[in-house]
Design an enzyme around this catalytic site. Sequence first.
Site, PDB file in Angstrom:
ATOM      1  N   ASP A 180       0.862  -1.179   0.000  1.00  0.00           N
ATOM      2  CA  ASP A 180       0.000   0.000   0.000  1.00  0.00           C
ATOM      3  C   ASP A 180       0.903   1.234   0.000  1.00  0.00           C
ATOM      4  OD1 ASP A 180      -3.158   0.600   1.011  1.00  0.00           O
ATOM      5  OD2 ASP A 180      -1.691   2.217   1.199  1.00  0.00           O
ATOM      6  N   LEU A 181       0.686   2.109  -0.976  1.00  0.00           N
ATOM      7  CA  LEU A 181       1.552   3.287  -1.071  1.00  0.00           C
ATOM      8  C   LEU A 181       1.275   4.217   0.107  1.00  0.00           C
ATOM      9  CD1 LEU A 181       1.423   4.074  -4.893  1.00  0.00           C
ATOM     10  CD2 LEU A 181       2.757   2.384  -3.661  1.00  0.00           C
ATOM     11  N   ASP A 223      -4.397   2.397  -4.647  1.00  0.00           N
ATOM     12  CA  ASP A 223      -2.942   2.409  -4.495  1.00  0.00           C
ATOM     13  C   ASP A 223      -2.475   1.142  -3.782  1.00  0.00           C
ATOM     14  OD1 ASP A 223      -3.972   2.911  -2.020  1.00  0.00           O
ATOM     15  OD2 ASP A 223      -2.545   4.461  -1.485  1.00  0.00           O
TER      16      ASP A 223
END
Length: 573
Positions: A180-181, A223
């Site tokens: 997960d960014l 994301d």
Amino acid sequence: MKILIVDDDSLDRKLLRRSLGVSEGSFHKITEVSSVTDGLEAINHQRFDVILLDYRMPEIDGIEMVIEMRSKPKLGGTAIVMISSAEDPKLALDCIEAGAQDFISKSDITQSKLDKAILHAKKRFEMEQKMHESYLTVKQMAEKDALTGLSNRYHFEETLKVTIDNGKRLESSVALLALDLDDFKNVNDTLGHEAGDEVLKEVVKRVSKCLRSNEGFARIGGDEFAIILSGIESINVVNVIAKRISDTFEESFVLNGKEVHCGVSIGAALSPLDACGAQELLKCADIAMYRAKQAGKSKVCFYEARYQEEFNRRFSIQNDIANILKHSSFKLFFQPVCSTSNRDIISFEALIRWPNNDNNYPPSEFIPIAEESGVINELGRWIIKTAIEQLREWKRLKSELTISINISPVQLLHADLADYLDKVCELASIPSHDVILEITETALFKDNDKISIMLQQLSLRGFKIALDDFGMGYSSVSHLVNYPINIVKLDKSLQSTEPNDGKRKEIFAALSLMLKRLNFTVIAEGVETEAQLKICEELDVDRVQGYLLGKPSAPEYIDSLLKSDVLDCMDAG
Ligand code: C2E
Ligand code: MG
Ligand code: MG
């Protein structure tokens, strides 16, 4: 037209050639072979428009050639008309189902019938091909993420199931990485969605370089990405790959000449060690990823069983908050804030309490969960309304009272906070300057323009702003200068607990002197002893709050306290 005749009987081949109405060198280019083996050999070397294929042949039947061709796309690009000596509708159907386009019995063959069969077969084949192509496009759309070309969530889960099953058969482990960014929302918010898309594409490029193939690499959310690693022999291998991925995010992303930093939090889980099913494994990797975020982002974290318990606890708190709110059954307690000189109650700080005695979660545990889930906005409104309505009641007993309300940074980001406060004050006939909004430095550290604008707005509308817990975290002097702060609350950790706690005493003294000098109203929190109160008096701290002056209590108790005060005054009068 290029036509291939596959028939073991030379007389039948002649009949076909004659029925095609051509002789050597004319419009149709005809090739003849006498067996399926030769037929397959022929189509391997050249393309034909149509194959006239005898059903019954001595070694291999024609229908087997159809099946072979249709199972191999490379061989398949030709329409097929089956020719048979038998007139059997069942046989015709079998041939069509196997992949032929038409069927004609030898006894039926005339020039016009054969021409018609060939044309129909060609047309039908073209249409079938078009349908197949659109099927492939739809399949691609259903399985692939359009932006990055990676598998999407649906396809990913299917692949994960198959990989786990294979792993079970081969008795080898499968690892799942959930990525997960970090702060990707900021990229989208500040640089726009197109820039965000560029970052996602670049992420795929960078991560792909760390993997053997992109097969198990998928984009499963905005994301969020996931990676399947199969045939894992040790956790160390997974760790090395995850770290390699994480390292590729150290280099910043360049978008329209601007450098943006974006990290990644990675959670890892293994099957069968952590979970045996695809859904369970995904959940474990997600929980580990969540831990990586909590541990300060840009981290790699492996799933541990205890995380599940913590996750469940958080999850149940989150659900409970929503339920309790629905029934308006949270409790607000109130703690007196007193004048240091005469201990007179000036104000009350509203402090939320969990209503259920079985699970007595402290606000320090459930408020951050409410912030994370966003429910703090609704909870915060309930607190504001309840506290201000309560102040209206108590002002009847003591008109100069004010109220302190803790406001979370998440609430400050909500554009209608100021209007809501105004509305509640108006309905309760409470002037805004009787309402103190307590914020912590963490809100200011976000250095968000929105927060700064909101604080200015609140201040202009007359609300008092108090900086809570000063001295505990960063205690940045610039915050005191840059934001419209009226009151500073010195954190309880600054109170000396032992007589020879010299250094702490000095810090407390220096901070309170500085704040007084800067004209802030100073409140000392956590005053528990007479000795601490005496120090506050000596330093001319304006107000004190703490167990010595009164613990946070239910409103009924404060009611009786205020009423007895009124009675005392009347008696004295
Ligand atoms: P805070 O705003 O700094 O609140 C003061 C905390 O110190 C309260 O803890 C209070 O019970 C405790 N306290 C007061 N006097 C003493 C003392 O003499 N000694 C000691 N050791 N502690 C004292 P509480 O109620 O557990 O709240 C903890 C934190 O949770 C609050 O810190 C505040 O940041 C947050 N919180 C509480 N209620 C709310 C609320 O309604 N909204 C929001 N957003 N946050 C809240
Ligand atoms: Mg407070
Ligand atoms: Mg405090």
